[in-house]
Design a protein around this motif. Structure first.
Motif, PDB file in Angstrom:
ATOM      1  N   LEU A 199      -3.484  12.122  14.451  1.00  0.00           N
ATOM      2  CA  LEU A 199      -3.598  11.140  13.380  1.00  0.00           C
ATOM      3  C   LEU A 199      -3.807  11.718  11.982  1.00  0.00           C
ATOM      4  CD1 LEU A 199      -5.742   8.413  15.201  1.00  0.00           C
ATOM      5  CD2 LEU A 199      -3.252   8.588  14.999  1.00  0.00           C
ATOM      6  N   PRO A 200      -4.626  12.757  11.807  1.00  0.00           N
ATOM      7  CA  PRO A 200      -4.875  13.252  10.443  1.00  0.00           C
ATOM      8  C   PRO A 200      -3.618  13.639   9.679  1.00  0.00           C
ATOM      9  CG  PRO A 200      -6.493  14.150  11.966  1.00  0.00           C
ATOM     10  CD  PRO A 200      -5.462  13.452  12.805  1.00  0.00           C
ATOM     11  N   ARG A 201      -2.594  14.060  10.385  1.00  0.00           N
ATOM     12  CA  ARG A 201      -1.371  14.491   9.708  1.00  0.00           C
ATOM     13  C   ARG A 201      -0.682  13.333   8.983  1.00  0.00           C
ATOM     14  NH1 ARG A 201       3.901  17.523  12.477  1.00  0.00           N
ATOM     15  NH2 ARG A 201       5.213  17.471  10.611  1.00  0.00           N
ATOM     16  N   TYR A 202      -0.885  12.105   9.470  1.00  0.00           N
ATOM     17  CA  TYR A 202      -0.139  10.970   8.923  1.00  0.00           C
ATOM     18  C   TYR A 202      -1.008   9.983   8.144  1.00  0.00           C
ATOM     19  CZ  TYR A 202       2.910  12.951  12.464  1.00  0.00           C
ATOM     20  OH  TYR A 202       3.649  13.827  13.221  1.00  0.00           O
ATOM     21  N   THR A 203      -2.318  10.175   8.192  1.00  0.00           N
ATOM     22  CA  THR A 203      -3.284   9.323   7.478  1.00  0.00           C
ATOM     23  C   THR A 203      -2.915   7.834   7.531  1.00  0.00           C
ATOM     24  OG1 THR A 203      -2.177   9.702   5.334  1.00  0.00           O
ATOM     25  CG2 THR A 203      -4.014  11.157   5.923  1.00  0.00           C
ATOM     26  N   PRO A 204      -2.821   7.264   8.735  1.00  0.00           N
ATOM     27  CA  PRO A 204      -2.466   5.845   8.851  1.00  0.00           C
ATOM     28  C   PRO A 204      -3.644   4.939   8.538  1.00  0.00           C
ATOM     29  CG  PRO A 204      -2.973   6.710  11.009  1.00  0.00           C
ATOM     30  CD  PRO A 204      -3.063   7.883  10.055  1.00  0.00           C
ATOM     31  N   GLN A 205      -3.347   3.691   8.263  1.00  0.00           N
ATOM     32  CA  GLN A 205      -4.384   2.670   8.133  1.00  0.00           C
ATOM     33  C   GLN A 205      -4.845   2.219   9.520  1.00  0.00           C
ATOM     34  OE1 GLN A 205      -5.985   1.438   5.521  1.00  0.00           O
ATOM     35  NE2 GLN A 205      -7.095  -0.183   6.602  1.00  0.00           N
ATOM     36  N   ASP A 206      -3.879   1.904  10.384  1.00  0.00           N
ATOM     37  CA  ASP A 206      -4.155   1.402  11.732  1.00  0.00           C
ATOM     38  C   ASP A 206      -3.438   2.272  12.761  1.00  0.00           C
ATOM     39  OD1 ASP A 206      -5.413  -0.656  10.388  1.00  0.00           O
ATOM     40  OD2 ASP A 206      -3.974  -2.206  10.962  1.00  0.00           O
ATOM     41  N   VAL A 207      -3.754   2.025  14.033  1.00  0.00           N
ATOM     42  CA  VAL A 207      -3.091   2.703  15.150  1.00  0.00           C
ATOM     43  C   VAL A 207      -2.859   1.683  16.257  1.00  0.00           C
ATOM     44  CG1 VAL A 207      -3.381   4.399  17.015  1.00  0.00           C
ATOM     45  CG2 VAL A 207      -4.025   4.996  14.675  1.00  0.00           C
ATOM     46  N   THR A 208      -1.690   1.768  16.904  1.00  0.00           N
ATOM     47  CA  THR A 208      -1.429   0.945  18.079  1.00  0.00           C
ATOM     48  C   THR A 208      -1.271   1.839  19.302  1.00  0.00           C
ATOM     49  OG1 THR A 208       0.977   0.964  17.737  1.00  0.00           O
ATOM     50  CG2 THR A 208      -0.252  -0.856  16.761  1.00  0.00           C
ATOM     51  N   THR A 209      -1.678   1.304  20.429  1.00  0.00           N
ATOM     52  CA  THR A 209      -1.427   1.978  21.712  1.00  0.00           C
ATOM     53  C   THR A 209      -0.746   0.978  22.637  1.00  0.00           C
ATOM     54  OG1 THR A 209      -3.575   1.336  22.661  1.00  0.00           O
ATOM     55  CG2 THR A 209      -3.479   3.436  21.463  1.00  0.00           C
ATOM     56  N   ASN A 210      -0.107   1.484  23.661  1.00  0.00           N
ATOM     57  CA  ASN A 210       0.457   0.635  24.704  1.00  0.00           C
ATOM     58  C   ASN A 210       0.324   1.379  26.037  1.00  0.00           C
ATOM     59  OD1 ASN A 210       2.710   2.375  25.182  1.00  0.00           O
ATOM     60  ND2 ASN A 210       3.899   1.382  23.576  1.00  0.00           N
ATOM     61  N   PRO A 211       0.640   0.749  27.158  1.00  0.00           N
ATOM     62  CA  PRO A 211       0.454   1.418  28.455  1.00  0.00           C
ATOM     63  C   PRO A 211       1.180   2.752  28.584  1.00  0.00           C
ATOM     64  CG  PRO A 211       0.744  -0.931  28.778  1.00  0.00           C
ATOM     65  CD  PRO A 211       1.014  -0.679  27.326  1.00  0.00           C
TER      66      PRO A 211
END
Length: 334
Positions: A25-37
């Motif tokens: 994650l640090p490489r892209y500095t997103p606001q949010d994150v999604t996961t899926n199965p």
């Protein structure tokens, strides 16, 4: 200095990383994150995350003597641990998905969603930072209606392949919808080949554009997050959308490019004289009408069925890994 395409896109659209690998994650500095199965299964198989698998296994064993109850408890612990670690690294929200086995069970979806939120609370995470991700079947959308309106639990309606699903999600008061762009277009490449599906001709792009125009014209507060976005063409056409969740491969490609990312979608241009039109519920309490609309939309029906099967398989594989770990831990304990 010219900004790379990712930084240009960030000026118009909130960037969301589509991955369970919180180390990336640090490489892209997103606001949010999604996961899926699928993301959870992939991450769970990585040696560096074996500690999460073992922790979840121990939790499951401690919760019950019944294997089925152990399996469900371990899976929820696994999901929430990944989510908690993600939230330590971003300022915004993460999406945690209810097991696809509950896709056609409204009551079970409500129960599991509340258990996920309760477990996050035990980890010190506010429900305001969690989106419960639910497959957009009739039952899933009705469960979200209850979760949003009775429990204040925010929902991310996933596997959106039709305008009908997005319309009902808005009527139900859902926080966010995730229309699948590339997967929608895949159906047309397979079933109606030898046609041009690039640019604004792409069925997935058209789907999102239609939902966006409807929501903005009627001042609907439900957020739109494009999912299953693969190409620079799709990204550029949907720039200006509320949010866009992108996998690591696409994010890396955007960082390596300097292609212009202008604001293609603009809410101000959608509004009629600056005033929203009132829209009356179409599907909210009309199950036969919704099911017929979905049945008549063959691409949406086919792709929704496919998505559920993919998520079911990933969930079964993850549960098998957890069961193997529980058996190993139980052997050590005895």
């Amino acid at each position: 200095m010219t900004l790379d395409s990712l930084e240009q896109l960030r000026q118009h659209t909130t960037i969301v990383v589509d991955s369970a690998d919180f180390d990336a994650l640090p490489r892209y500095t997103p606001q949010d994150v999604t996961t899926n199965p699928l993301h959870i299964l992939t991450a769970t198989q990585l040696p560096k995350f074996d500690w999460i698998l073992e922790d979840a296994a121990r939790y499951g064993l401690a919760k019950s003597q019944q294997a089925a109850e152990q399996d469900e408890a371990a899976l929820l612990k696994l999901l929430v641990t990944f989510g908690t670690e993600i939230l330590k690294r971003i300022p915004g929200r993460t999406s945690t998905e209810v097991d696809a086995i509950h896709s056609f069970d409204e009551e079970a979806t409500i129960r599991v969603a509340r258990e996920i939120i309760a477990l996050y609370d035990q980890h010190g995470v506010s429900k305001e930072r969690v989106l419960i991700k639910i497959v957009s079947t009739w039952e899933g959308l009705q469960a979200a209606r209850v979760l949003e309106n009775e429990y204040g639990i925010h929902c991310n309606m996933t596997a959106i392949f039709s305008f009908h699903q997005a319309a009902l999600a808005a009527e139900a008061g859902c926080t966010l919808v995730s229309p699948f762009v590339a997967r929608t277009t895949d159906w047309y490449y397979k079933n109606k080949p030898q046609r041009d599906y690039t640019g604004w001709k792409g069925p997935g792009v058209k789907l999102v554009d239609g939902i966006y125009k409807h929501y903005k014209a009627h001042d609907i507060k439900t957020e739109i997050m494009a999912a299953s976005v693969r190409t620079m063409d799709e990204v550029s056409k949907l720039s200006g959308l509320d949010l866009m969740t992108l996998n690591v491969g696409t994010l890396t490609e955007l960082q390596s490019e300097t292609l212009p990312m202008t604001k293609s979608l603009d809410a101000a241009k959608v509004m009629t004289n600056g005033h929203a039109k009132v829209v009356k519920p179409v599907f909210l309490d009309n199950e036969p009408k919704f099911r017929l609309a979905m049945f008549l939309d063959q691409p949406a029906t086919d792709k929704l069925d496919e998505a559920i099967r993919i998520f079911l398989d990933a969930g079964k594989q993850t549960s098998a890994l957890l069961r193997a770990k529980m058996d190993k831990v139980a052997g050590i304990l005895t």
